[in-house]
Design an enzyme around this catalytic site. Structure first.
Site, mmCIF file in Angstrom:
data_model
loop_
_atom_site.group_PDB
_atom_site.id
_atom_site.type_symbol
_atom_site.label_atom_id
_atom_site.label_comp_id
_atom_site.label_asym_id
_atom_site.label_seq_id
_atom_site.Cartn_x
_atom_site.Cartn_y
_atom_site.Cartn_z
ATOM 1 N N HIS A 262 54.150 -35.892 -21.629
ATOM 2 C CA HIS A 262 55.010 -34.839 -22.198
ATOM 3 C C HIS A 262 56.450 -35.087 -21.747
ATOM 4 C CE1 HIS A 262 56.229 -31.061 -23.812
ATOM 5 N NE2 HIS A 262 55.737 -30.231 -22.913
ATOM 6 N N HIS A 303 53.951 -39.352 -31.180
ATOM 7 C CA HIS A 303 54.128 -37.901 -31.070
ATOM 8 C C HIS A 303 52.956 -37.217 -31.763
ATOM 9 C CE1 HIS A 303 56.068 -33.956 -31.280
ATOM 10 N NE2 HIS A 303 56.845 -34.413 -30.332
ATOM 11 N N ASP A 361 62.311 -38.887 -26.095
ATOM 12 C CA ASP A 361 62.420 -39.417 -24.726
ATOM 13 C C ASP A 361 62.815 -40.881 -24.679
ATOM 14 O OD1 ASP A 361 59.721 -37.309 -24.325
ATOM 15 O OD2 ASP A 361 61.573 -37.088 -23.184
HETATM 16 C C1 SDX Z 1 57.209 -34.956 -25.773
HETATM 17 O O1 SDX Z 1 54.573 -31.867 -28.569
HETATM 18 C C2 SDX Z 1 55.847 -31.920 -28.448
HETATM 19 O O2 SDX Z 1 56.592 -31.356 -29.216
HETATM 20 C C3 SDX Z 1 56.362 -32.720 -27.244
HETATM 21 C C4 SDX Z 1 57.851 -32.982 -27.185
HETATM 22 C C5 SDX Z 1 58.641 -31.708 -26.982
HETATM 23 O O3 SDX Z 1 59.834 -31.689 -27.339
HETATM 24 O O4 SDX Z 1 58.073 -30.742 -26.379
HETATM 25 O O5 SDX Z 1 58.290 -33.623 -28.365
HETATM 26 C C6 SDX Z 1 58.205 -33.867 -25.981
HETATM 27 O O6 SDX Z 1 56.289 -34.750 -25.052
HETATM 28 C C7 SDX Z 1 57.328 -36.230 -26.570
HETATM 29 C C8 SDX Z 1 56.172 -37.225 -26.286
HETATM 30 C C9 SDX Z 1 56.469 -37.924 -24.952
HETATM 31 N N1 SDX Z 1 55.293 -38.739 -24.533
HETATM 32 C C10 SDX Z 1 55.343 -40.075 -24.619
HETATM 33 O O7 SDX Z 1 56.266 -40.721 -25.116
HETATM 34 C C11 SDX Z 1 54.141 -40.766 -23.989
HETATM 35 C C12 SDX Z 1 53.655 -41.886 -24.924
HETATM 36 N N2 SDX Z 1 53.072 -41.289 -26.145
HETATM 37 C C13 SDX Z 1 51.651 -41.086 -26.193
HETATM 38 O O8 SDX Z 1 51.071 -40.731 -24.967
HETATM 39 C C14 SDX Z 1 51.230 -40.214 -27.386
HETATM 40 O O9 SDX Z 1 51.894 -40.708 -28.481
HETATM 41 C C15 SDX Z 1 51.407 -38.712 -27.338
HETATM 42 C C16 SDX Z 1 50.772 -38.119 -26.125
HETATM 43 C C17 SDX Z 1 52.855 -38.370 -27.361
HETATM 44 C C18 SDX Z 1 50.749 -38.135 -28.579
HETATM 45 O O10 SDX Z 1 49.404 -38.355 -28.457
HETATM 46 P P1 SDX Z 1 48.370 -37.877 -29.589
HETATM 47 O O11 SDX Z 1 48.998 -37.108 -30.663
HETATM 48 O O12 SDX Z 1 47.227 -37.274 -28.884
HETATM 49 O O13 SDX Z 1 48.028 -39.226 -30.286
HETATM 50 P P2 SDX Z 1 46.775 -40.078 -29.936
HETATM 51 O O14 SDX Z 1 46.691 -40.268 -28.457
HETATM 52 O O15 SDX Z 1 45.608 -39.480 -30.645
HETATM 53 O O16 SDX Z 1 47.185 -41.482 -30.573
HETATM 54 C C19 SDX Z 1 46.741 -41.875 -31.872
HETATM 55 C C20 SDX Z 1 46.623 -43.405 -31.814
HETATM 56 C C21 SDX Z 1 45.701 -43.877 -30.683
HETATM 57 O O17 SDX Z 1 45.212 -45.128 -31.046
HETATM 58 P P3 SDX Z 1 43.713 -45.213 -31.737
HETATM 59 O O18 SDX Z 1 42.772 -44.414 -30.866
HETATM 60 O O19 SDX Z 1 43.898 -44.628 -33.127
HETATM 61 O O20 SDX Z 1 43.397 -46.702 -31.769
HETATM 62 O O21 SDX Z 1 47.917 -43.945 -31.523
HETATM 63 C C22 SDX Z 1 47.853 -44.622 -30.263
HETATM 64 C C23 SDX Z 1 46.651 -44.086 -29.540
HETATM 65 O O22 SDX Z 1 46.148 -45.044 -28.606
HETATM 66 N N3 SDX Z 1 49.100 -44.306 -29.548
HETATM 67 C C24 SDX Z 1 49.821 -45.189 -28.869
HETATM 68 C C25 SDX Z 1 50.936 -44.482 -28.389
HETATM 69 N N4 SDX Z 1 50.850 -43.206 -28.770
HETATM 70 C C26 SDX Z 1 49.709 -43.105 -29.495
HETATM 71 N N5 SDX Z 1 49.625 -46.509 -28.608
HETATM 72 C C27 SDX Z 1 50.582 -47.112 -27.859
HETATM 73 N N6 SDX Z 1 51.695 -46.500 -27.354
HETATM 74 C C28 SDX Z 1 51.883 -45.192 -27.617
HETATM 75 N N7 SDX Z 1 52.955 -44.583 -27.112
#
Ligand code: SDX
Length: 426
Positions: A262, A303, A361
């Site tokens: 997050h 996201h 971020d």
């Molecule tokens: C913020 O919600 C908000 O509004 C949050 C925010 C706010 O202003 O409050 O916008 C702020 O938290 C932004 C996000 C910051 N976090 C990160 O940058 C951390 C890296 N991102 C990931 O951890 C992820 O993208 C999330 C947690 C942000 C979102 O996760 P989801 O929606 O649960 O997506 P998911 O895990 O189901 O991913 C779907 C697919 C998966 O692959 P498969 O299972 O389909 O093979 O996408 C892949 C994931 O492995 N994936 C990524 C990835 N993010 C998702 N693969 C590599 N790198 C990534 N960053």
């Protein structure tokens, strides 16, 4: 528009109300399912609207973010953080006099309990700033509880104004302690962002505040102000639904924001880029990110809602260029690696098919680092900006009336069984 949906379970038809929002997806009201002996199952709330809200709307497919109907792009270009705080809390853009009165009310609340400084001084060197900030805000719940009536709208607004006033001061107290620097005094007459910049960076009470760098901080606060029911805002609402002390609700939001998935991602981006170290190593990290058996993720990418470019990321990137220009930083190696990483990722099928884009971020850490902010402090800056959204969402929830949040579960543990005396156990 109100319509209906029909669910057929074991041959029985269950009619559910469908209602339309002012923007976005229709919602199916499933609250009555418990009376049919059914729960919905939606871990992570991927398909769940937890509340009604009028504050912020995100269209993840369009990469659109609106605060009370105004686009983040227009607000970033034409508004400022204090005005956005007013908009989120009051619902309309303020007249000149209304904004002046609001800012004066915030300035009036900038006297923090001296005991907060004493509490902060007890943290040993190396303490994480988010833990320190959360402690100070939680301490505010101990100081401000007598006679607090959250059902009184005037008292709720007072809480909001006090938090907007005092959280940046707590953040600056934490920063000075973290950097082992003497504090400076508040300087009357400075704008919100100038005052914060002064409290953070000034070497003396009359140090100059750099307008471009202070404006960059104001932009970062504005871009992080509110974002629908993200994890930390949902935390604030859930804690608030127990009628808890609002300062305690915000402290809970700070704890949730700290997580690297997050708000902690901005710190994670810099750690990731430091680990990558050189553009030539980017392909091996892209490969790690795509490997389901490897927990590594490209921090600042992806996201829950945006399946297009996070509009805030574009604004942050523009601010990033302003700050680097102002500081005379050319070809910043960190920014170069970030830009190359984003380019390679966005051309890779894995990221394209999963609609993974840079989020807010991804670039914010580059600015904060250029401002001389240590990376373990980045999320504190996010928390200062998000205070506006947290407290506006809490205020909206209490104003609208609420039930205590109490999700159910899908139980998959042992079925009922009898106790076995210890001498009977195998
Ligand atoms: C913020 O919600 C908000 O509004 C949050 C925010 C706010 O202003 O409050 O916008 C702020 O938290 C932004 C996000 C910051 N976090 C990160 O940058 C951390 C890296 N991102 C990931 O951890 C992820 O993208 C999330 C947690 C942000 C979102 O996760 P989801 O929606 O649960 O997506 P998911 O895990 O189901 O991913 C779907 C697919 C998966 O692959 P498969 O299972 O389909 O093979 O996408 C892949 C994931 O492995 N994936 C990524 C990835 N993010 C998702 N693969 C590599 N790198 C990534 N960053």
């Amino acid at each position: 528009m109100v319509d209906t949906a029909t669910l057929v379970v074991d041959g029985k038809e269950i009619t559910l109300e469908v209602s339309s929002p002012s923007e976005g997806q229709d919602v199916i009201n499933v609250a009555s399912l418990v009376n049919e002996g059914l729960f919905t199952f939606d871990p992570g709330f991927l398909s769940t609207a937890s509340c009604e809200s009028t504050l912020t709307y995100i269209d993840g497919d369009q990469g659109k973010l609106l605060h009370r109907g105004y686009s983040i792009e227009q607000l970033a270009e034409k508004s400022n953080y204090m005005e956005l705080c007013y908009l989120l809390l009051r619902g309309e853009l303020p007249a000149q006099s209304e904004l002046a009165n609001f800012i004066a009310a915030v300035e009036k609340e900038t006297v923090v309990h001296e005991q907060l400084v004493d509490i902060c001084s007890t943290f040993p060197p190396g303490s994480h700033p988010m833990g320190m900030l959360g402690t100070l805000v939680s301490a505010m719940s101990a100081f401000y509880h007598d006679g607090l009536d959250i059902n009184d709208p005037d008292q709720r607004m007072q809480v909001a104004i006090r938090l907007l006033a005092q959280i940046p001061i707590c953040a600056a107290i934490v920063f000075r302690h973290h950097m082992q620097k003497e504090r400076v005094d508040l300087r009357p007459g400075l704008s919100y962002a100038d005052q914060f910049y002064h409290l953070m960076f000034s070497e003396s009470n009359d140090s100059e505040v750099d307008p471009i760098l202070s404006k960059a901080l104001d932009q970062i606060f504005l871009l992080h102000a509110d974002h629908e029911q993200n994890a930390s805002t949902s935390t604030v609402r859930l804690v608030g639904s127990t009628d808890a002390n609002p300062y305690g609700c915000i402290a809970a939001g700070i704890a949730a924001l700290w997580g690297p998935s997050h708000g902690g991602a901005n710190e994670g981006v810099l750690k990731m880029i430091a680990e990558i170290g050189d553009e030539s190593r980017i392909p091996q990290y892209i490969k790690k990110a795509k490997d389901r058996d490897d927990p590594f993720r490209i921090m600042g990418f992806g996201h829950r809602v945006y399946k297009n470019f996070d509009p805030r990321a574009a604004c942050v990137r523009a601010t990033c260029n302003d700050v680097l220009d102002r500081l005379g930083i050319k070809d910043d190696p960190i920014l170069e690696i970030a830009k190359t990483l984003a380019k390679i990722a966005r051309e890779d099928e894995y990221f394209i098919e999963r609609r993974l884009y840079p989020n807010v971020d991804f670039y914010s850490g580059v600015i904060l680092r250029a401002l001389g902010i240590p990376q373990d402090y980045f999320t504190v800056i996010f928390a200062v900006g998000r205070t506006a959204g947290w407290i506006a969402q809490w205020h909206e929830m209490v104003s609208d009336g609420y039930k205590i949040g109490r999700p159910r579960q899908k139980y998959t543990g042992p079925r009922q069984r009898d106790y076995v005396a210890i001498d009977q156990r195998s």
